[in-house]
Scaffold this motif. Structure first.
Motif, PDB file in Angstrom:
ATOM      1  N   UNK A  89      65.749 -17.445  20.984  1.00 20.94           N
ATOM      2  CA  UNK A  89      64.745 -17.032  20.004  1.00 20.94           C
ATOM      3  C   UNK A  89      64.991 -17.726  18.662  1.00 20.94           C
ATOM      4  N   UNK A  90      63.933 -18.164  18.021  1.00 26.57           N
ATOM      5  CA  UNK A  90      64.052 -18.688  16.653  1.00 26.57           C
ATOM      6  C   UNK A  90      63.081 -17.893  15.776  1.00 26.57           C
ATOM      7  N   UNK A  91      63.578 -16.818  15.162  1.00 26.38           N
ATOM      8  CA  UNK A  91      62.685 -15.924  14.415  1.00 26.38           C
ATOM      9  C   UNK A  91      62.006 -16.637  13.246  1.00 26.38           C
ATOM     10  N   UNK A  92      60.740 -16.308  13.043  1.00 26.35           N
ATOM     11  CA  UNK A  92      60.017 -16.825  11.884  1.00 26.35           C
ATOM     12  C   UNK A  92      59.449 -18.223  12.051  1.00 26.35           C
ATOM     13  N   UNK A  93      59.792 -18.896  13.171  1.00 18.44           N
ATOM     14  CA  UNK A  93      59.268 -20.240  13.384  1.00 18.44           C
ATOM     15  C   UNK A  93      58.218 -20.164  14.490  1.00 18.44           C
ATOM     16  N   UNK A  94      56.973 -20.431  14.157  1.00 13.70           N
ATOM     17  CA  UNK A  94      55.925 -20.320  15.171  1.00 13.70           C
ATOM     18  C   UNK A  94      56.069 -21.458  16.183  1.00 13.70           C
ATOM     19  N   UNK A  97      54.348 -24.565  14.905  1.00 19.04           N
ATOM     20  CA  UNK A  97      55.124 -25.296  13.903  1.00 19.04           C
ATOM     21  C   UNK A  97      56.299 -26.032  14.557  1.00 19.04           C
ATOM     22  N   UNK A  98      56.966 -25.329  15.448  1.00 23.73           N
ATOM     23  CA  UNK A  98      58.121 -25.898  16.147  1.00 23.73           C
ATOM     24  C   UNK A  98      57.717 -27.136  16.941  1.00 23.73           C
ATOM     25  N   UNK A 141      56.487 -16.358  16.962  1.00 26.83           N
ATOM     26  CA  UNK A 141      57.733 -17.076  16.733  1.00 26.83           C
ATOM     27  C   UNK A 141      58.333 -17.496  18.069  1.00 26.83           C
ATOM     28  N   UNK A 142      59.014 -18.625  18.060  1.00 27.29           N
ATOM     29  CA  UNK A 142      59.577 -19.193  19.280  1.00 27.29           C
ATOM     30  C   UNK A 142      60.406 -18.159  20.052  1.00 27.29           C
ATOM     31  N   UNK A 143      59.888 -17.771  21.206  1.00 25.81           N
ATOM     32  CA  UNK A 143      60.569 -16.869  22.146  1.00 25.81           C
ATOM     33  C   UNK A 143      60.882 -15.475  21.625  1.00 25.81           C
TER      34      UNK A 143
ATOM     35  N   UNK B 431      70.680 -22.047  19.256  1.00 27.54           N
ATOM     36  CA  UNK B 431      69.454 -22.368  18.519  1.00 27.54           C
ATOM     37  C   UNK B 431      69.427 -23.837  18.119  1.00 27.54           C
ATOM     38  N   UNK B 448      64.323 -25.820   9.819  1.00 22.68           N
ATOM     39  CA  UNK B 448      63.365 -24.967  10.542  1.00 22.68           C
ATOM     40  C   UNK B 448      63.880 -23.532  10.659  1.00 22.68           C
ATOM     41  N   UNK B 452      62.370 -20.333   8.798  1.00 23.97           N
ATOM     42  CA  UNK B 452      61.838 -19.258   9.626  1.00 23.97           C
ATOM     43  C   UNK B 452      62.425 -17.919   9.220  1.00 23.97           C
ATOM     44  N   UNK B 453      63.712 -17.960   8.962  1.00 25.05           N
ATOM     45  CA  UNK B 453      64.438 -16.750   8.540  1.00 25.05           C
ATOM     46  C   UNK B 453      63.896 -16.222   7.208  1.00 25.05           C
ATOM     47  N   UNK B 455      60.917 -16.753   5.960  1.00 29.08           N
ATOM     48  CA  UNK B 455      59.452 -16.819   5.935  1.00 29.08           C
ATOM     49  C   UNK B 455      58.779 -15.642   5.221  1.00 29.08           C
TER      50      UNK B 455
END
Lengths: 252, 482
Positions: A89-94, A97-98, A141-143, B431, B448, B452-453, B455
């Motif tokens: 999971x990469x929180x906050x990154x859609x 966008x990714x 967000x990714x996953x 990650x 990134x 994202x963190x 955001x």
């Protein structure tokens, strides 16, 4: 396309891959099967360039290049894709966008102009249809908070966007219900082209009902101990891994 | 001069800190040291009204009775306040007439950050309106603002043109007795900004100011005062960069915000001051008092800050929610890398009924830095049905940095609801590898993940600021993961 010769790899001093050989040509689909702990995921990681593994011996050539010389991101830009067994999971990154970042990094490497927002959106819509993914998914967000099936579908969606030359799918079928499995398999089949290749790593024969491999290899204790066509997978399913272990040459 | 400019160029090109440059302007300086004479000199130099001088002197006399605070989770060598210069003003205009004369490398960096052309000019020292060192020069938007009755000018100008407004509001939110640094600022502040939004006016432009610390050895003492009258709205932005320096620089600013009935003030800042080199040498000491008061019913103030700079940061933008049904918000991203130290957070003081506050704090620590969140949520006896939600997250890069959370809760009545959540996480190897495998390199991957963190906070910034902030986060963390 991919030529692995006498590969040995270890992690923290423990040898996992022990003199492995594999040839993958354009247009082919290979299935690598094997019991838990046989080295399947390690093989995938080593090809993708994960630095936690040490390559102790052997060569890996990809499209005429010494793959082991290239850092992981360069391998990716050169067209190697790894579908992860446990996508992180990469929180906050859609996802949008990714993936736009990833595609534009690859394009930059290839000397192409980056895709504009509109071009990228169009490409995304096209690939969403192709792999039958819900349009809402790409805004998330990714996953993050994805179900097991969504994670795997997302891997296939990313693969569709990146159009790899060599895709390695590491146990993409694990934990999937039959519907999700079909979506994943359909994606792989649709993306199949004469100039790319797919290596499907799996524990069960089930996925191979939907993705027909040209070759099936049995990995056991860090080595490929038996290769054949798709019938090998069926035989394996029927007789179990104990059967190949017995067939394996002495000393393995 | 030729040698000087060569030296400047060398400083720019040879430094890790890409915004370190030095504007060579003849200084009109006060001699080093701090006495009542220094204060009289500053006040006379600025031709201030009598009440201002008196205010300064009272503050100075109070400051002399105070001791520097030591409770923050930061360490730095003692500051000798008698070694500092307390007033300097550029005697001449900036050194360039157009951007073409500016070092191209510098421009490239601005480009990388996506700074608009006008701001590039002001940062590079091309003649436009900006706060350069202590004396600020007018404002480009003045005309449009004037049509709406909005006052936005330097503090000095406001003292000349609107002394009654300054006299009425200055020190009403942060009195000079508040703390050591506030007293110091009140005594010696050089300049700053003043914004006044009249009743019922929605300010048509986002007000923005760029502050720079310029001359060597000059303490920078800015003061900002924002007054939003009944039913008005304003979005105010402040951005900072600073030139490279060997000795530590002290910055002790004050920001005061007053929101009357139904008024809303959005205050955003991206702060990117010279943090010192990898060994912690040099860098700005940033000891700032920022406070707003929601004076009237249904008023609202929000602080949004992105902090990537300073060697030592000591800063707690706070809000007093006095008006019933008033709302306070605090959104913060604080990045520390190398040997940076930050002790930052907020105070939400609930006095009125049904007051609401939200705190979202995102700390990011890398290198050998220390990042602390310190927050106070207080609800008074009369603050019935007050509500607060606080979320304090820390992200660690590497294993040599530290993250600390010090929440203080003081609930004065039974109907208040105060919630606090805190998390600590690390950027995982999984990650990073996931990003690498998709063709994104290490710097890109960290950028990134960090963006994202952060955001939730970045999305609160005005658009152009948000873009700049995102890039800044990535740049600040360059080289932080092997």
């Amino acid at each position: 396309m991919l030529s692995i010769k006498n590969l040995s790899a270890s992690i923290n001093g423990k040898t996992i891959i022990k003199g492995l050989n594999l040839e993958v040509k354009e247009g082919e689909v290979h299935a690598i099967m094997g019991p838990n702990g046989s080295g399947k995921s390690t093989l995938a990681s080593v090809i993708a360039g994960r630095e936690t593994f040490d390559v102790d011996e052997g060569t890996v050539t990809y499209m005429g290049k010494d793959l082991l010389e290239l850092p992981a991101e360069t391998r990716a830009r050169e067209g190697i894709f790894l579908g992860f067994q446990y996508p992180v999971e990469i929180p906050g990154v859609s996802i949008a966008n990714f993936m736009r970042t990833a595609i534009n990094e690859k394009r930059k490497y290839l000397g192409l102009d980056p895709l504009t927002g509109a071009e990228f959106l169009r490409l995304m819509e096209e690939k969403k249809k192709m792999v039958d993914i819900q349009s809402k998914l790409t805004n998330r967000s990714v996953n993050e908070g994805f179900s097991g099936g969504e994670k795997k579908k997302n891997e296939i969606f990313q693969m569709a966007l990146l159009e790899p030359r060599l895709a390695i799918l590491d146990e993409t079928d694990s934990g999937l219900d039959i519907d999700a499995l079909k979506v994943v398999a359909n994606g792989v089949n649709k993306l199949r082209r004469p100039d790319n290749a797919t290596v499907v790593i799996t524990h069960y024969q089930r996925l191979l009902d939907y993705i027909t491999p040209d070759f099936v290899h049995v990995l056991y204790d860090g080595r490929i101990i038996k290769s054949g066509d798709k019938n090998l997978a069926l035989e394996l399913e029927e007789k179990g891994y104990e059967w190949v272990k017995k067939e394996a040459p002495a000393g393995v | 001069m030729k040698n000087d400019s060569d030296k400047i160029l060398q400083e720019v090109t040879g430094s890790d800190y890409k915004y370190g440059f030095y504007t060579d302007i003849e200084m009109d300086q006060a001699p080093p040291g701090l006495t009542e004479d220094t204060i009289r000199f500053i006040s006379a130099k600025k031709n201030e009204p009598e009440f201002m001088l008196e205010f300064r002197l009272k503050a100075f006399r109070h400051w002399q009775t105070l001791k520097e605070p030591e409770w923050a989770h930061v360490e730095y060598p003692p500051i000798n306040y008698q070694d500092l210069i307390y007033y300097s003003a550029p005697r001449k205009r900036p050194k360039y007439d157009s951007l073409e004369e500016v070092d191209p490398e510098l421009l490239e960096t601005f480009e990388k950050l996506g700074i608009p052309l006008d701001e590039q000019k002001s940062l590079a020292g091309v003649a436009v309106d900006a706060v350069m060192d202590s004396v600020s020069v007018g404002s480009t938007f003045k005309k449009t603002l004037g049509e709406h009755g909005v006052i936005f000018c330097s503090f000095s100008e406001a003292l000349q043109k609107h002394p009654e407004l300054i006299k009425k509001h200055m020190g009403s939110v942060v009195p000079y007795t508040d703390n050591f640094f506030a007293a110091l600022n009140s005594a010696v502040f050089s300049d700053g900004s003043f914004a006044y939004i009249p009743k019922g006016v929605r300010c048509p432009l986002e007000l923005s100011t760029y502050f720079r610390i310029n001359a060597a050895n000059t303490g920078q003492f800015e003061r900002t005062l924002i007054v939003a009258e009944e039913g008005s709205y304003v979005s105010y932005m402040e951005g900072c960069t600073a030139p490279i320096r060997d000795e530590h620089q002290l910055h002790a600013a004050i920001v005061e915000i007053i929101a009357h009935k139904d008024a809303e003030v959005k205050y955003s800042t991206v702060q990117n001051w010279w943090p010192g080199d990898k060994e912690g040498k040099g860098g700005v000491y940033n000891f700032v008092t920022k406070r707003g008061i929601c004076e009237g019913e249904h008023s609202k103030i929000s602080w949004t800050q992105v902090e990537t700079g300073s060697a030592v940061t000591w800063k707690y933008p706070s809000l007093i929610l006095r008006g019933d049904n008033s709302t306070g918000e605090f959104y913060s991203v604080a990045v520390t890398n190398n040997k940076q130290q930050a002790d930052t957070g907020t105070k939400m003081i609930h006095l009125g009924k049904n007051t609401r506050s939200t705190i979202i704090s995102k700390g990011i620590s890398a290198g050998r830095s220390n990042n602390s969140y310190r927050g106070l949520v207080k609800t008074s006896k009369k603050a019935e049905n007050a509500r607060n939600f606080s979320q304090c997250d820390s992200l660690l890069l590497g294993d040599q940095c530290g993250a600390h959370t010090f929440p203080y809760l003081d609930v004065g009545n039974r109907s208040s609801i105060v919630e606090h959540e805190a998390t600590t996480s690390k950027i995982s190897e999984d990650q990073l590898f996931y990003c690498l495998q998709r063709g994104i390199d290490m710097e890109g991957a960290i950028g990134l993940i960090v963006n994202g963190y952060a955001k939730e906070v970045l999305s609160k910034l005005p658009m152009e600021f948000a873009v700049e902030a995102q890039k800044l986060l990535s740049i600040s963390l360059e080289g932080s993961v092997g």
